[in-house]
Design a protein around this motif. Structure first.
Motif, PDB file in Angstrom:
ATOM      1  N   ALA A  38      10.773   6.823  -2.272  1.00  0.00           N
ATOM      2  CA  ALA A  38       9.854   7.988  -2.591  1.00  0.00           C
ATOM      3  C   ALA A  38       9.133   8.455  -1.630  1.00  0.00           C
ATOM      4  O   ALA A  38       8.666   9.738  -1.648  1.00  0.00           O
ATOM      5  CB  ALA A  38       8.933   7.153  -3.562  1.00  0.00           C
ATOM      6  N   LEU A  39       8.754   7.565  -0.744  1.00  0.00           N
ATOM      7  CA  LEU A  39       8.003   8.088   0.769  1.00  0.00           C
ATOM      8  C   LEU A  39       8.809   9.086   1.455  1.00  0.00           C
ATOM      9  O   LEU A  39       8.360  10.184   1.842  1.00  0.00           O
ATOM     10  CB  LEU A  39       7.477   7.054   1.683  1.00  0.00           C
ATOM     11  N   GLU A  75      11.148  -3.603  -4.322  1.00  0.00           N
ATOM     12  CA  GLU A  75      10.218  -3.066  -4.408  1.00  0.00           C
ATOM     13  C   GLU A  75       9.657  -1.971  -3.255  1.00  0.00           C
ATOM     14  O   GLU A  75       9.396  -0.961  -3.260  1.00  0.00           O
ATOM     15  CB  GLU A  75       8.949  -3.714  -4.836  1.00  0.00           C
ATOM     16  N   TRP A  76       9.795  -2.639  -2.260  1.00  0.00           N
ATOM     17  CA  TRP A  76       9.708  -2.042  -0.889  1.00  0.00           C
ATOM     18  C   TRP A  76      10.715  -0.839  -0.651  1.00  0.00           C
ATOM     19  O   TRP A  76      10.278   0.064  -0.274  1.00  0.00           O
ATOM     20  CB  TRP A  76       9.736  -3.016   0.365  1.00  0.00           C
ATOM     21  N   PRO A  80       2.439   2.820  -2.174  1.00  0.00           N
ATOM     22  CA  PRO A  80       2.068   3.847  -3.111  1.00  0.00           C
ATOM     23  C   PRO A  80       0.865   4.864  -2.805  1.00  0.00           C
ATOM     24  O   PRO A  80       0.676   6.150  -3.192  1.00  0.00           O
ATOM     25  CB  PRO A  80       1.754   3.216  -4.503  1.00  0.00           C
ATOM     26  N   GLU A  81       0.033   4.133  -2.150  1.00  0.00           N
ATOM     27  CA  GLU A  81      -1.233   4.960  -1.871  1.00  0.00           C
ATOM     28  C   GLU A  81      -0.993   6.043  -0.699  1.00  0.00           C
ATOM     29  O   GLU A  81      -1.408   7.337  -0.684  1.00  0.00           O
ATOM     30  CB  GLU A  81      -2.336   4.001  -1.238  1.00  0.00           C
ATOM     31  N   GLN A 120       0.927  -1.162   0.121  1.00  0.00           N
ATOM     32  CA  GLN A 120       0.186  -0.029  -0.069  1.00  0.00           C
ATOM     33  C   GLN A 120       0.684   1.346   0.103  1.00  0.00           C
ATOM     34  O   GLN A 120       0.453   2.427   0.139  1.00  0.00           O
ATOM     35  CB  GLN A 120      -0.938  -0.105   1.369  1.00  0.00           C
ATOM     36  N   ASN A 179       9.872   2.252  -2.941  1.00  0.00           N
ATOM     37  CA  ASN A 179       8.774   3.172  -2.305  1.00  0.00           C
ATOM     38  C   ASN A 179       9.286   3.632  -0.957  1.00  0.00           C
ATOM     39  O   ASN A 179       8.679   4.884  -0.737  1.00  0.00           O
ATOM     40  CB  ASN A 179       7.776   2.040  -2.061  1.00  0.00           C
ATOM     41  N   ARG A 183       1.770  13.367  -0.444  1.00  0.00           N
ATOM     42  CA  ARG A 183       1.772  14.639  -1.510  1.00  0.00           C
ATOM     43  C   ARG A 183       0.639  15.441  -1.717  1.00  0.00           C
ATOM     44  O   ARG A 183       0.691  16.772  -1.900  1.00  0.00           O
ATOM     45  CB  ARG A 183       2.122  13.953  -2.789  1.00  0.00           C
ATOM     46  N   ILE A 224       2.237   7.363  -0.340  1.00  0.00           N
ATOM     47  CA  ILE A 224       2.915   8.430  -0.975  1.00  0.00           C
ATOM     48  C   ILE A 224       2.146   9.366  -1.815  1.00  0.00           C
ATOM     49  O   ILE A 224       2.054  10.740  -1.652  1.00  0.00           O
ATOM     50  CB  ILE A 224       3.707   7.768  -2.161  1.00  0.00           C
ATOM     51  N   ALA A 225       1.068   9.087  -2.337  1.00  0.00           N
ATOM     52  CA  ALA A 225      -0.062   9.857  -3.022  1.00  0.00           C
ATOM     53  C   ALA A 225      -0.713  10.726  -2.035  1.00  0.00           C
ATOM     54  O   ALA A 225      -0.813  11.931  -2.083  1.00  0.00           O
ATOM     55  CB  ALA A 225      -1.190   9.181  -3.800  1.00  0.00           C
TER      56      ALA A 225
END
Length: 342
Positions: free
Chosen positions: A237-238, A230-231, A192-193, A190, A234, A199, A195-196
């Motif tokens: 990015a977070l 992948e983790w 990416p959710e 989750q 992310n 932002r 992170i969105a």
């Protein structure tokens, strides 16, 4: 018990629970691992917390995180969670008297509110603040969900996509407006959710719990190491969202499928440090020590180790850090983010 590493180092434990689950039966053989973990501590109140805090490390204060305990037995449903804050504030007052020792338990309190109420959650937040005006710091309404219901078991309670829900985001905006923070427990897929959402709400202070819970059980069994890249991407990015900080811990829960969970004999601090090091070091490298805080997640993490062993493991992983970095990881970040005056 092994010797305590760096025993004088001040620690603020920014994530623990209190509960009384003696009325619930012990889980049957083959029960979901989370039930097994919490059954090890059916009672965890000030005496039990104090026993852990006095196990050798220099715990100076703690932050309580909501766990669905001590809700009001009646009244409007949306306000019942305020009972937990009322109870914990009383525990904090007992601790602050000094009669129970030097550590200040529950110096900060994170409660629960239904953020899907949107703007209508404001009276609930105000009730929490009124119940603990000197200690209430924020809300945790966890969006944890996975397409495989066996990952969360009894904790699979949410619909998917909660962090993107307009009503939920309106509730988050109310937190920001009141200067409160948001603790988020979710699962690694989750990210990416989150992170969105981070932002979209840059004014909201967000604390990501438990390293975003890497998975290694149920349909993720045998994939934890393969999913690491992948983790890690992310997590990086977070970390690009300056309003997010990371709680470093929670790897002792069953969800990661680490060999140390419920191992017999119990894993040593050295073994735990070796097992957890890639995830811990990756998160600290991404966020920096001033945006990371070690956490105990007790008593849930008792399924893997005792309190003293947990903090020894963190000290082993961070042994090469500078003195300023260690101060941030063990106390400074928690004091700043949860606005603790000690």
């Amino acid at each position: 018990m092994a010797d305590i590493i760096d025993p004088e180092r001040a620690i603020i434990d920014p994530h623990h629970h209190l509960w009384d689950r003696r009325i619930f039966p012990l889980p049957a053989p083959g029960a979901y691992p989370f039930e097994k973990a919490i059954s090890l501590s059916p009672l965890y109140l000030l005496d039990q917390l104090n026993a852990d805090m006095r196990a050798g490390h220099n715990i100076i204060a703690t932050v309580f995180l909501e766990c669905g305990a001590f809700y009001r037995g009646d009244g409007p449903a949306e306000l019942r969670s305020v009972g937990e804050t009322e109870f914990v504030n009383g525990i904090a007052a007992k601790s602050a008297s000094g009669l129970y020792g030097r550590p200040r338990a529950c110096a900060g309190i994170v409660g629960h509110a239904d953020l899907t109420l949107g703007a209508a959650v404001r009276p609930v937040l105000e009730a929490h603040l009124a119940a603990a005006p000197a200690r209430f710091r924020g809300i945790r309404h966890s969006p944890a969900w996975d397409a495989d219901p066996d990952v969360l078991g009894i904790l699979q309670r949410n619909p998917p996509g909660l962090l993107a829900d307009p009503a939920f985001r309106a509730g988050l905006a109310e937190l920001a407006a009141l200067g409160l923070s948001y603790d988020c427990w979710l699962l690694a897929p989750q990210l990416p959710e989150l992170i969105a959402m981070a932002r979209a709400l840059p004014e909201l202070t967000i604390i990501c719990d438990h390293l975003a819970t890497p998975l290694g059980t149920a349909s993720y069994a045998g994939r934890r190491d393969a999913d690491f890249a992948e983790w890690a991407g992310n997590i990086k990015a977070l970390a690009g969202c300056p309003n997010v900080v990371m709680k470093v811990g929670g790897l002792a829960m069953p969800f990661g499928g680490f060999p140390s969970f419920m191992a017999e004999p119990m894993a040593t601090a050295e073994a735990l440090a070796d097992e957890w090091r890639p995830w811990i070091e990756t998160a600290i490298a991404a966020f920096g020590a001033d945006r990371c805080m070690f956490e105990s997640n007790f008593p849930v993490d008792r399924g893997t180790c005792d309190y003293a062993t947990l903090w020894n493991a963190f000290k082993l992983v961070s042994a090469a850090a500078s003195e300023d970095e260690k101060t941030a990881l063990f106390s400074g970040t928690a004091a700043r983010v949860y606005r603790l005056s000690l």
